[in-house]
Structure formats: structure tokens, C-alpha cells
Design a protein around this motif. Structure first.
Motif, PDB file in Angstrom:
ATOM      1  N   GLY A   1       0.804  -1.218   0.000  1.00  0.00           N
ATOM      2  CA  GLY A   1       0.000   0.000   0.000  1.00  0.00           C
ATOM      3  C   GLY A   1       0.834   1.264   0.000  1.00  0.00           C
ATOM      4  O   GLY A   1       0.539   2.228  -0.723  1.00  0.00           O
ATOM      5  N   TYR A   2       1.901   1.273   0.812  1.00  0.00           N
ATOM      6  CA  TYR A   2       2.786   2.438   0.809  1.00  0.00           C
ATOM      7  C   TYR A   2       3.506   2.572  -0.527  1.00  0.00           C
ATOM      8  O   TYR A   2       3.697   3.680  -1.044  1.00  0.00           O
ATOM      9  CB  TYR A   2       3.801   2.334   1.953  1.00  0.00           C
ATOM     10  N   THR A   3       3.922   1.450  -1.115  1.00  0.00           N
ATOM     11  CA  THR A   3       4.639   1.509  -2.389  1.00  0.00           C
ATOM     12  C   THR A   3       3.759   2.083  -3.489  1.00  0.00           C
ATOM     13  O   THR A   3       4.205   2.920  -4.279  1.00  0.00           O
ATOM     14  CB  THR A   3       5.129   0.105  -2.797  1.00  0.00           C
ATOM     15  N   VAL A   4       2.513   1.616  -3.566  1.00  0.00           N
ATOM     16  CA  VAL A   4       1.601   2.131  -4.593  1.00  0.00           C
ATOM     17  C   VAL A   4       1.487   3.644  -4.482  1.00  0.00           C
ATOM     18  O   VAL A   4       1.590   4.374  -5.485  1.00  0.00           O
ATOM     19  CB  VAL A   4       0.208   1.469  -4.465  1.00  0.00           C
ATOM     20  N   GLN A   5       1.300   4.140  -3.266  1.00  0.00           N
ATOM     21  CA  GLN A   5       1.108   5.588  -3.089  1.00  0.00           C
ATOM     22  C   GLN A   5       2.382   6.371  -3.393  1.00  0.00           C
ATOM     23  O   GLN A   5       2.335   7.424  -4.047  1.00  0.00           O
ATOM     24  CB  GLN A   5       0.644   5.852  -1.658  1.00  0.00           C
TER      25      GLN A   5
ATOM     26  N   THR B   1       1.269  12.561   1.053  1.00  0.00           N
ATOM     27  CA  THR B   1       1.793  11.722  -0.026  1.00  0.00           C
ATOM     28  C   THR B   1       1.351  10.277   0.155  1.00  0.00           C
ATOM     29  O   THR B   1       1.023   9.577  -0.807  1.00  0.00           O
ATOM     30  CB  THR B   1       3.330  11.790  -0.070  1.00  0.00           C
ATOM     31  N   ILE B   2       1.341   9.808   1.417  1.00  0.00           N
ATOM     32  CA  ILE B   2       0.845   8.485   1.746  1.00  0.00           C
ATOM     33  C   ILE B   2      -0.212   8.618   2.833  1.00  0.00           C
ATOM     34  O   ILE B   2      -0.269   9.627   3.544  1.00  0.00           O
ATOM     35  CB  ILE B   2       1.979   7.536   2.218  1.00  0.00           C
ATOM     36  N   THR B   3      -1.041   7.602   2.962  1.00  0.00           N
ATOM     37  CA  THR B   3      -2.015   7.542   4.042  1.00  0.00           C
ATOM     38  C   THR B   3      -1.692   6.335   4.915  1.00  0.00           C
ATOM     39  O   THR B   3      -1.103   5.358   4.453  1.00  0.00           O
ATOM     40  CB  THR B   3      -3.449   7.408   3.498  1.00  0.00           C
ATOM     41  N   ALA B   4      -2.068   6.404   6.173  1.00  0.00           N
ATOM     42  CA  ALA B   4      -1.747   5.326   7.112  1.00  0.00           C
ATOM     43  C   ALA B   4      -2.438   4.037   6.687  1.00  0.00           C
ATOM     44  O   ALA B   4      -3.627   4.028   6.367  1.00  0.00           O
ATOM     45  CB  ALA B   4      -2.171   5.716   8.520  1.00  0.00           C
ATOM     46  N   ARG B   5      -1.689   2.949   6.687  1.00  0.00           N
ATOM     47  CA  ARG B   5      -2.213   1.641   6.270  1.00  0.00           C
ATOM     48  C   ARG B   5      -2.703   0.872   7.502  1.00  0.00           C
ATOM     49  O   ARG B   5      -2.146  -0.153   7.863  1.00  0.00           O
ATOM     50  CB  ARG B   5      -1.124   0.857   5.534  1.00  0.00           C
TER      51      ARG B   5
ATOM     52  N   ILE C   1      -2.988 -13.389  11.166  1.00  0.00           N
ATOM     53  CA  ILE C   1      -1.998 -12.897  10.208  1.00  0.00           C
ATOM     54  C   ILE C   1      -1.171 -14.058   9.668  1.00  0.00           C
ATOM     55  O   ILE C   1      -0.876 -14.146   8.469  1.00  0.00           O
ATOM     56  CB  ILE C   1      -1.100 -11.835  10.865  1.00  0.00           C
ATOM     57  N   ARG C   2      -0.799 -14.983  10.553  1.00  0.00           N
ATOM     58  CA  ARG C   2       0.019 -16.116  10.151  1.00  0.00           C
ATOM     59  C   ARG C   2      -0.739 -17.026   9.164  1.00  0.00           C
ATOM     60  O   ARG C   2      -0.182 -17.503   8.181  1.00  0.00           O
ATOM     61  CB  ARG C   2       0.417 -16.936  11.376  1.00  0.00           C
ATOM     62  N   ASN C   3      -2.026 -17.259   9.430  1.00  0.00           N
ATOM     63  CA  ASN C   3      -2.776 -18.251   8.667  1.00  0.00           C
ATOM     64  C   ASN C   3      -3.437 -17.709   7.413  1.00  0.00           C
ATOM     65  O   ASN C   3      -3.551 -18.417   6.411  1.00  0.00           O
ATOM     66  CB  ASN C   3      -3.846 -18.894   9.555  1.00  0.00           C
ATOM     67  N   THR C   4      -3.889 -16.461   7.459  1.00  0.00           N
ATOM     68  CA  THR C   4      -4.671 -15.948   6.337  1.00  0.00           C
ATOM     69  C   THR C   4      -4.108 -14.677   5.737  1.00  0.00           C
ATOM     70  O   THR C   4      -4.445 -14.331   4.614  1.00  0.00           O
ATOM     71  CB  THR C   4      -6.122 -15.674   6.771  1.00  0.00           C
ATOM     72  N   GLY C   5      -3.280 -13.962   6.480  1.00  0.00           N
ATOM     73  CA  GLY C   5      -2.821 -12.671   6.001  1.00  0.00           C
ATOM     74  C   GLY C   5      -3.920 -11.629   6.146  1.00  0.00           C
ATOM     75  O   GLY C   5      -5.103 -11.943   6.278  1.00  0.00           O
ATOM     76  N   LEU C   6      -3.542 -10.369   6.137  1.00  0.00           N
ATOM     77  CA  LEU C   6      -4.509  -9.278   6.251  1.00  0.00           C
ATOM     78  C   LEU C   6      -4.105  -8.149   5.323  1.00  0.00           C
ATOM     79  O   LEU C   6      -2.930  -7.964   5.033  1.00  0.00           O
ATOM     80  CB  LEU C   6      -4.549  -8.743   7.696  1.00  0.00           C
ATOM     81  N   HIS C   7      -5.096  -7.405   4.856  1.00  0.00           N
ATOM     82  CA  HIS C   7      -4.817  -6.222   4.061  1.00  0.00           C
ATOM     83  C   HIS C   7      -4.574  -5.052   5.006  1.00  0.00           C
ATOM     84  O   HIS C   7      -5.428  -4.716   5.816  1.00  0.00           O
ATOM     85  CB  HIS C   7      -5.989  -5.902   3.135  1.00  0.00           C
ATOM     86  N   GLY C   8      -3.422  -4.405   4.915  1.00  0.00           N
ATOM     87  CA  GLY C   8      -3.137  -3.275   5.778  1.00  0.00           C
ATOM     88  C   GLY C   8      -2.569  -3.713   7.112  1.00  0.00           C
ATOM     89  O   GLY C   8      -2.334  -4.891   7.375  1.00  0.00           O
ATOM     90  N   LYS C   9      -2.329  -2.754   7.973  1.00  0.00           N
ATOM     91  CA  LYS C   9      -1.631  -2.972   9.231  1.00  0.00           C
ATOM     92  C   LYS C   9      -2.612  -3.112  10.389  1.00  0.00           C
ATOM     93  O   LYS C   9      -3.708  -2.563  10.384  1.00  0.00           O
ATOM     94  CB  LYS C   9      -0.702  -1.795   9.507  1.00  0.00           C
ATOM     95  N   VAL C  10      -2.148  -3.839  11.414  1.00  0.00           N
ATOM     96  CA  VAL C  10      -2.869  -3.918  12.689  1.00  0.00           C
ATOM     97  C   VAL C  10      -1.973  -3.296  13.740  1.00  0.00           C
ATOM     98  O   VAL C  10      -0.760  -3.590  13.797  1.00  0.00           O
ATOM     99  CB  VAL C  10      -3.180  -5.381  13.053  1.00  0.00           C
ATOM    100  N   VAL C  11      -2.529  -2.423  14.568  1.00  0.00           N
ATOM    101  CA  VAL C  11      -1.754  -1.811  15.636  1.00  0.00           C
ATOM    102  C   VAL C  11      -2.408  -2.117  16.976  1.00  0.00           C
ATOM    103  O   VAL C  11      -3.620  -2.300  17.068  1.00  0.00           O
ATOM    104  CB  VAL C  11      -1.576  -0.286  15.455  1.00  0.00           C
ATOM    105  N   ILE C  12      -1.576  -2.181  18.011  1.00  0.00           N
ATOM    106  CA  ILE C  12      -2.027  -2.510  19.360  1.00  0.00           C
ATOM    107  C   ILE C  12      -2.025  -1.236  20.196  1.00  0.00           C
ATOM    108  O   ILE C  12      -1.028  -0.512  20.240  1.00  0.00           O
ATOM    109  CB  ILE C  12      -1.094  -3.539  20.016  1.00  0.00           C
ATOM    110  N   ARG C  13      -3.123  -0.970  20.896  1.00  0.00           N
ATOM    111  CA  ARG C  13      -3.205   0.200  21.779  1.00  0.00           C
ATOM    112  C   ARG C  13      -2.814  -0.215  23.186  1.00  0.00           C
ATOM    113  O   ARG C  13      -3.414  -1.104  23.785  1.00  0.00           O
ATOM    114  CB  ARG C  13      -4.624   0.765  21.788  1.00  0.00           C
ATOM    115  N   PHE C  14      -1.752   0.417  23.717  1.00  0.00           N
ATOM    116  CA  PHE C  14      -1.332   0.124  25.101  1.00  0.00           C
ATOM    117  C   PHE C  14      -1.767   1.251  26.037  1.00  0.00           C
ATOM    118  O   PHE C  14      -2.073   2.351  25.612  1.00  0.00           O
ATOM    119  CB  PHE C  14       0.179  -0.048  25.163  1.00  0.00           C
TER     120      PHE C  14
END
Length: 312
Positions: free
Chosen positions: A154-158, A278-282, A299-312
Motif C-alpha cells: 500500500g505504501y509503495t503504490v502511493q 503523499t501516503i495515508t496510514a495503512r 496474520i500467520r494463517n490468512t494474512g490481512l490487508h493493511g496494518k494492525v496496531v495494538i493500543r497500550f
């Protein structure tokens, strides 16, 4: 502090209450968000009996400096920062990074960029930036991004579209997202053989391919769609450089640990790209620490589109 870690060799990672890292000679950072990457699972799989435990998972993070080493002026207490934490990990309430660590760069988060956006940047955006350097595409040329709706893709495309490059994307079902981020052509691997479709659309070949998905066997099919003199980059270290050279294609493999843009300067550059649009957050989703385990398996078994972030 809460941390998702491997406590002893051979154990599965889990949430624990661990001590805050010692940081007399390091930046102590209160983590606000951590980014999940496929690399995190790979690092766990590489642990041995002699690895240092507990091993806190995660590399990418954003947070607030709570303590700066005496005499260190590059970053100050109270400053928002983001970067990579390999020694003490990122899936935790706190991490520590020693000044000048080449494998653990830090940079300030610019105004206009939220912590969760910054946490989704480091590995993916810097890999995209370095891939484009290696590909050397220029305005008007055609770049195929295999796996275009993930973090790096996604970042590369943008970034490529911003440089005037024509982007063709291959995806697995997420056609609309690829078009939304700027791909001019989209080929769905669930609907057709993308190599055949690209060869039909571009019988003379394309100038460059960034392959984010294919292993050592299938990646050879990239030669079917590349022009003589074309360029290929693999983020999976799957490209046989000599095999491609015999077919007049320059192939490169890229790894995060050896990426020269894994630096404060590289982080600053991608953060500015985000700040100026120039880019948007993935970011696909934001989760709580209690859900790290199930998300890692997804993520290991199926993959995901874009990023996952953890809120601490």
C-alpha cells in the motif's frame, strides 16, 4: 507493565506482567501503540535456548519519551517518538532503546501525525521506500506491485504514484482498496492467473516488479512479464539473482535488518510523507493487548490487508 512475551524457551508467547526495562543509558519510552508485522512471528520462530528471555515481541512502535540518557539532546523527555525496538520489544507498556543503535532507529513524530499512524509506519514504509530506490522506476514507467494492499504494498503504490509511475496491482479479492490508493490497473488472483492477465495487457513487458508474496518457485514467473533490462525486488528473499540475470533482469532481495533507510533519516522521511498527504496510514484495525494472540494467528494463517496496531 503488561507485555506479550515468550518467557522461556519452547513456551508460547502470552501476556505477562513484566518489569519495566532498565534505561540508565537508553531512552525509556512509554509505548502508546505497537505495530504488528509478519516479521514478529519470524523472530519468535528463530528463538533458541540461548536467546535472552523473557523475549518481548514486536518491533514497530510509537510512544512518549519518559527518560533520556544524560547529555543526549536528540530527543527529550515528553517528546512523541516512533521507531523500532528490537532489544526490548514493542508489544509492551514500555520499551528502551539505546542512542545510536543502527538496528533500532528513533525519530520524532511530526505534528499532524497520530501515534497509531506512526506505529504503522516503520518497517512497512521504509521497506517500500527502499524497494522503490532499488527498482529505479521513473515517471511514465510501469511498476507491478504483487500484493498491493498490504502494509508495504500500500505504501509503495502511493509513493510510486506520487512520482508519476504507472502502477499495476495484484491482489487477492481487495480490488476496490487497490484502486482507492492509486493503482491504475488491478488484477485479482482469486479471479484469474495474474501473470497471464498482465502478459495480455502488456505484451512487450513492464519495467519493474515488486513481489511481496511469491516464494522461490512462483517468483520466476515474474520473468514472463518483465522487459529485458527490467528490475525485480523481492521482500521475501525469494529471488535467485543469478537466474534472473541470465534472463537480462536485475533482481534484488531486501531485508529490514540490512535496509540502509532503517535510520532516523528514513523514519523522518516517511513521517513527512504521511504528514503532507503523499501516503495515508495503512491501518486495518486497532486492537487491545488481550487480542494479540488471536490476531497473530490470523496474520500467520490468512494474512490481512493493511496494518494492525495494538493500543497500550
Amino acid at each position: 507493565m503488561r507485555a506479550f512475551a515468550v518467557r522461556n524457551f519452547g513456551e508460547a508467547p502470552a501476556l505477562y506482567d513484566l518489569p519495566i526495562p532498565s534505561a540508565d543509558d537508553a531512552f525509556l519510552i512509554r509505548v502508546t501503540y505497537a505495530g504488528i508485522n509478519p516479521l514478529d512471528n519470524i523472530l519468535v520462530e528463530r528463538l533458541t535456548a540461548t536467546s535472552k528471555y523473557p523475549f518481548v515481541l514486536g518491533v514497530d512502535f510509537a510512544g512518549i519519551v519518559e527518560h533520556a540518557p544524560e547529555g543526549e539532546l536528540s530527543l527529550r523527555a515528553g517528546e512523541r517518538v516512533f521507531g523500532m525496538a528490537r532489544t526490548h520489544g514493542a508489544y509492551a507498556g514500555y520499551t528502551a532503546v539505546a542512542p545510536g543503535m543502527t538496528t533500532e532507529p528513533l525519530a520524532p513524530i511530526p505534528d499532524g501525525v497520530a501515534d497509531e499512524q506512526a506505529a504503522a509506519l516503520p518497517i512497512a514504509a521504509i521497506t517500500a521506500l527502499r524497494s522503490l530506490e532499488l527498482l529505479g522506476v521513473t515517471p511514465g514507467q510501469r511498476l507491478v506491485v504483487m500484493g498491493a494492499t498490504g502494509g508495504v504494498g500500500g505504501y509503495t503504490v502511493q509513493m510510486a504514484r506520487d512520482q508519476g509511475v504507472h502502477v499495476s496491482a495484484t491482489v487477492r479479492g481487495d480490488v476496490g482498496e487497490a484502486r482507492r490508493i492509486g493503482a491504475e490497473e488491478v488484477y485479482d488472483a482469486k479471479a484469474a492467473d495474474v501473470f497471464d492477465a498482465l502478459r495480455t495487457s502488456h505484451p512487450d513487458g513492464v519495467e519493474a516488479v515488486l513481489d511481496l508474496v511469491n516464494g522461490s518457485d512462483i517468483i520466476r514467473r515474474d520473468a514472463e512479464i518483465l522487459k529485458p533490462g527490467g528490475v525485480l525486488v523481492s521482500t521475501r528473499y525469494a529471488a535467485d539473482e543469478e537466474w534472473f540475470a541470465e534472463r537480462h533482469i536485475t533482481a534484488s532481495n531486501i531485508a529490514t535488518i540490512t535496509n540502509p533507510l532503517s535510520s532516523p533519516q528514513g523514519l523522518t522521511k516517511v513521517a513527512r510523507m504521511l504528514a503532507d498527504g503523499t501516503i495515508t496510514a495503512r491501518i486495518r484495525s486497532i486492537i487491545q493487548p488481550d487480542h494479540i494472540g488471536e490476531m497473530r494467528e490470523k496474520i500467520r494463517n490468512t494474512g490481512l490487508h493493511g496494518k494492525v496496531v495494538i493500543r497500550f
